[in-house]
Write a protein that holds these residues in place. Structure first.
Motif, mmCIF file in Angstrom:
data_model
loop_
_atom_site.group_PDB
_atom_site.id
_atom_site.type_symbol
_atom_site.label_atom_id
_atom_site.label_comp_id
_atom_site.label_asym_id
_atom_site.label_seq_id
_atom_site.Cartn_x
_atom_site.Cartn_y
_atom_site.Cartn_z
ATOM 1 N N VAL A 260 -17.749 42.257 54.389
ATOM 2 C CA VAL A 260 -16.926 43.202 53.638
ATOM 3 C C VAL A 260 -15.799 42.445 52.952
ATOM 4 N N TRP A 261 -15.617 42.706 51.655
ATOM 5 C CA TRP A 261 -14.541 42.093 50.881
ATOM 6 C C TRP A 261 -13.539 43.182 50.503
ATOM 7 N N ARG A 262 -12.286 42.928 50.767
ATOM 8 C CA ARG A 262 -11.217 43.897 50.487
ATOM 9 C C ARG A 262 -10.202 43.292 49.521
ATOM 10 N N GLU A 263 -10.089 43.888 48.353
ATOM 11 C CA GLU A 263 -9.143 43.414 47.341
ATOM 12 C C GLU A 263 -7.844 44.209 47.419
ATOM 13 N N GLN A 264 -6.717 43.493 47.447
ATOM 14 C CA GLN A 264 -5.403 44.114 47.418
ATOM 15 C C GLN A 264 -4.613 43.609 46.216
ATOM 16 N N GLU A 265 -3.747 44.479 45.687
ATOM 17 C CA GLU A 265 -2.842 44.102 44.612
ATOM 18 C C GLU A 265 -1.474 44.704 44.893
ATOM 19 N N VAL A 266 -0.469 44.132 44.215
ATOM 20 C CA VAL A 266 0.863 44.717 44.326
ATOM 21 C C VAL A 266 0.844 46.104 43.709
ATOM 22 N N ALA A 267 1.429 47.077 44.412
ATOM 23 C CA ALA A 267 1.376 48.472 43.975
ATOM 24 C C ALA A 267 1.999 48.634 42.595
ATOM 25 N N ALA A 268 1.451 49.559 41.815
ATOM 26 C CA ALA A 268 1.981 49.855 40.484
ATOM 27 C C ALA A 268 3.444 50.248 40.587
ATOM 28 N N GLY A 269 4.238 49.730 39.620
ATOM 29 C CA GLY A 269 5.672 50.018 39.644
ATOM 30 C C GLY A 269 6.476 48.910 40.276
ATOM 31 N N PRO B 161 11.312 40.248 48.542
ATOM 32 C CA PRO B 161 10.018 40.286 49.237
ATOM 33 C C PRO B 161 9.818 41.535 50.088
ATOM 34 N N SER B 162 10.906 42.083 50.646
ATOM 35 C CA SER B 162 10.782 43.263 51.499
ATOM 36 C C SER B 162 10.437 44.521 50.708
ATOM 37 N N GLU B 163 10.549 44.464 49.374
ATOM 38 C CA GLU B 163 10.247 45.623 48.533
ATOM 39 C C GLU B 163 8.808 45.618 48.014
ATOM 40 N N ILE B 164 8.088 44.532 48.261
ATOM 41 C CA ILE B 164 6.722 44.434 47.766
ATOM 42 C C ILE B 164 5.809 45.353 48.583
ATOM 43 N N VAL B 165 5.020 46.125 47.875
ATOM 44 C CA VAL B 165 4.060 47.024 48.524
ATOM 45 C C VAL B 165 2.666 46.639 48.049
ATOM 46 N N MET B 166 1.799 46.295 49.007
ATOM 47 C CA MET B 166 0.418 45.947 48.682
ATOM 48 C C MET B 166 -0.475 47.170 48.844
ATOM 49 N N GLU B 167 -1.440 47.301 47.943
ATOM 50 C CA GLU B 167 -2.376 48.414 48.002
ATOM 51 C C GLU B 167 -3.807 47.897 47.878
ATOM 52 N N THR B 168 -4.704 48.480 48.663
ATOM 53 C CA THR B 168 -6.124 48.154 48.547
ATOM 54 C C THR B 168 -6.697 48.845 47.319
ATOM 55 N N ARG B 169 -7.334 48.074 46.433
ATOM 56 C CA ARG B 169 -7.876 48.619 45.193
ATOM 57 C C ARG B 169 -9.405 48.698 45.188
ATOM 58 N N LYS B 170 -10.049 47.825 45.961
ATOM 59 C CA LYS B 170 -11.504 47.792 45.913
ATOM 60 C C LYS B 170 -12.054 47.198 47.203
ATOM 61 N N ILE B 171 -13.177 47.733 47.660
ATOM 62 C CA ILE B 171 -13.882 47.189 48.822
ATOM 63 C C ILE B 171 -15.345 47.007 48.438
ATOM 64 N N MET B 172 -15.864 45.809 48.662
ATOM 65 C CA MET B 172 -17.258 45.493 48.338
ATOM 66 C C MET B 172 -18.032 45.234 49.620
ATOM 67 N N LEU B 173 -19.269 45.701 49.664
ATOM 68 C CA LEU B 173 -20.107 45.631 50.854
ATOM 69 C C LEU B 173 -21.326 44.755 50.591
ATOM 70 N N TYR B 174 -21.633 43.885 51.565
ATOM 71 C CA TYR B 174 -22.804 43.023 51.445
ATOM 72 C C TYR B 174 -23.564 43.028 52.769
ATOM 73 N N LYS B 175 -24.863 43.187 52.692
ATOM 74 C CA LYS B 175 -25.712 43.098 53.876
ATOM 75 C C LYS B 175 -26.155 41.647 54.046
ATOM 76 N N VAL B 176 -25.971 41.135 55.267
ATOM 77 C CA VAL B 176 -26.303 39.735 55.545
ATOM 78 C C VAL B 176 -27.764 39.638 55.974
ATOM 79 N N ASP B 177 -28.517 38.810 55.279
ATOM 80 C CA ASP B 177 -29.908 38.529 55.628
ATOM 81 C C ASP B 177 -29.938 37.144 56.273
#
Length: 472
Positions: free
Chosen positions: A330-339, A351-367
């Motif tokens: 599983v891959w989870r992408e985060q970015e600094v929140a809008a604003g 630094p204490s004002e930075i808010v991270m948000e998850t924007r996308k999660i990608m799924l891969y099946k392992v063979d």
């Protein structure tokens, strides 16, 4: 046959509900006595045992085997409440927990702390009941510790000496892990009187020392050394194994139950997550590679299962097994929140004002056979739990309070101690629409950072051979 089984289960659940509702009448409890278990809509899950006789002087009792069958259907908070009613019910609960018969799938909860609750109190937010429970934990105070990981119902914590402990919030059991000074790259620094003063963290990888050692105060090392810890049940020994991802450059060490030191695994680096299956530890790197280590062998070597999938590290990477046995990456992408970073002329943020948000999660099946991963677009009826805890994938059908094809997220930052006062990236993420929703009102600017935990009522000392039955 299946219909009869379901009907029987529902009948037992109904009987259990009726019994719990009848407790005040059976034992002549007053409403005020029952309310002593609750504080401001929050509840302690270790209420005291109450011995109250009926007017006739005798308490009505059901056979122990019937009580055990009924209690086996309860979620843990209800089980502990039932065990506090009287000595007969308490005995049935203890028997159920100690004999390995309690196997009811538990819904993960969010564990956090609150200054108003007290330094030794952990708060447990139940996703199933949408309410908060309070648990008093052993010393040292939970609010003074760093939460390094959560697996099998156990927290792994680092105290103010940077030493590690496992603690089960439900049972209150606590186990000291091997000393931090037995990790390969850590050396103690003593004064002339032999008193420990500092730690030295060497910066080497294999035979190569890529930088000079760094000196840390006793409480400062934990924020830089530890990334994640995992507690895995070991079916071969009937006990447990603890695995660490730690600095420098996110290497691996492990310890079995009873070990006096950590064992450093063959040099490799940039690991993000681990899973343990059939005696083999699988670890995923930040570049999408998967390495395997056979921990049943007398010597440990690294086997590359999947080569690196990219050259740079941007996402958080996870490895998790589905209820059907498939292995997912599983891959989870985060970015600094809008604003938080609008415009080139925007002032530099604290630094204490930075808010991270998850924007996308990608799924891969392992063979494993083909040594490749294949992207998939849905979890179907499954649910993910991702963060600083062990990654989990569970069935939504078995946990009807959860949303299928969703991921329940907490923070997963490296060196998270540097983000103590930041708002947390805690949410429910819709894998179909890449949208998020709040779990509860966003008051999660707390320290230590909240973490997922699956409650486990089994004491490890009650029998290591029963430990594996609580795996989810």
């Amino acid at each position: 046959m299946e219909m009869c089984s379901r009907t029987g289960m529902m009948s037992l659940r109904c009987l259990c509900r009726l019994l719990l509702r009848a407790v005040p009448k059976m034992f002549a409890f007053s409403p005020s006595l029952l309310k002593t278990f609750q504080i401001d809509d929050e509840e302690y899950v270790h209420p005291p045992l109450r011995e109250v006789a009926t007017a006739g002087g005798e308490s009505p009792e059901l056979p122990q085997e019937i009580l055990i069958d009924i209690f086996a259907l309860l979620e843990i908070p209800d089980l502990l409440r039932a065990g506090s009613v009287c000595s007969s019910w308490h005995t049935a609960c203890i028997s159920l927990r100690s004999c390995g018969m309690y196997r009811r799938p538990q819904t993960p909860c969010l564990l956090y702390t609150s200054e108003s609750a007290g330094d030794n109190v952990a708060c447990l937010y139940s996703l199933a009941e949408k309410r908060v429970y309070k648990l008093t934990l052993p010393e040292p105070p939970i609010r003074s510790r760093h939460l390094i990981g959560s697996s099998q119902g156990w927290l792994v914590t680092a105290d103010e000496m940077s030493e590690l402990h496992m603690v089960n919030p439900i049972t209150g059991e606590q186990i000291a892990l091997p000393s931090v000074t037995t990790i390969e790259q850590v050396k103690p620094i003593f004064d002339d009187a032999g008193v420990l003063q500092q730690y030295e963290l060497s910066q080497y990888f294999g035979e190569e020392e890529f930088s000079v050692p760094i000196i840390y105060d006793l409480d400062g090392l934990r924020g830089s050394l530890y990334f994640k810890a995992f507690v895995f049940s070991d079916s071969l020994t009937g006990s447990y194994i603890v695995v660490l991802i730690h600095n420098p450059i996110f290497q691996l060490s492990f310890a079995r139950a009873g070990d006096s030191k950590w064992t450093w695994l063959p040099p490799s680096a940039h690991y993000e997550d681990c899973i343990y299956m059939d005696g083999v530890l699988y670890a995923v790197t930040g570049t999408g590679g998967i390495d395997a280590f056979d921990l049943t062998s007398s010597t440990f070597s690294r086997k590359v299962v999947i080569d690196d999938m990219k050259n740079s590290i941007h996402e958080h990477m996870y490895i998790v097994q589905t209820p059907s046995g498939d292995l997912l990456q599983v891959w989870r992408e985060q970015e600094v929140a809008a604003g938080n970073h609008e415009g080139e002329d925007a002032p530099e943020l604290d630094p204490s004002e930075i808010v991270m948000e998850t924007r996308k999660i990608m799924l891969y099946k392992v063979d494993m056979g083909a040594e490749e991963v294949v992207e998939i677009n849905s979890l179907q009826d499954h649910v993910l739990f991702l963060g600083h805890s062990q990654s989990h994938c569970i069935s939504a059908e078995a946990h009807p309070h959860l949303k299928a094809n969703h991921a329940y997220l907490t923070d997963d930052e490296k060196c998270i101690a540097s983000w103590k006062s930041n708002c947390r990236d805690i949410c429910v993420f819709n894998l179909g629409s890449n949208s998020t929703e709040e779990i509860v009102p966003p008051f999660w600017c707390s320290w230590p950072a909240p973490i997922w935990i699956t409650p486990n009522p089994i004491k490890m000392s009650s029998g290591m051979n029963k430990y594996n039955c609580m795996s989810l």
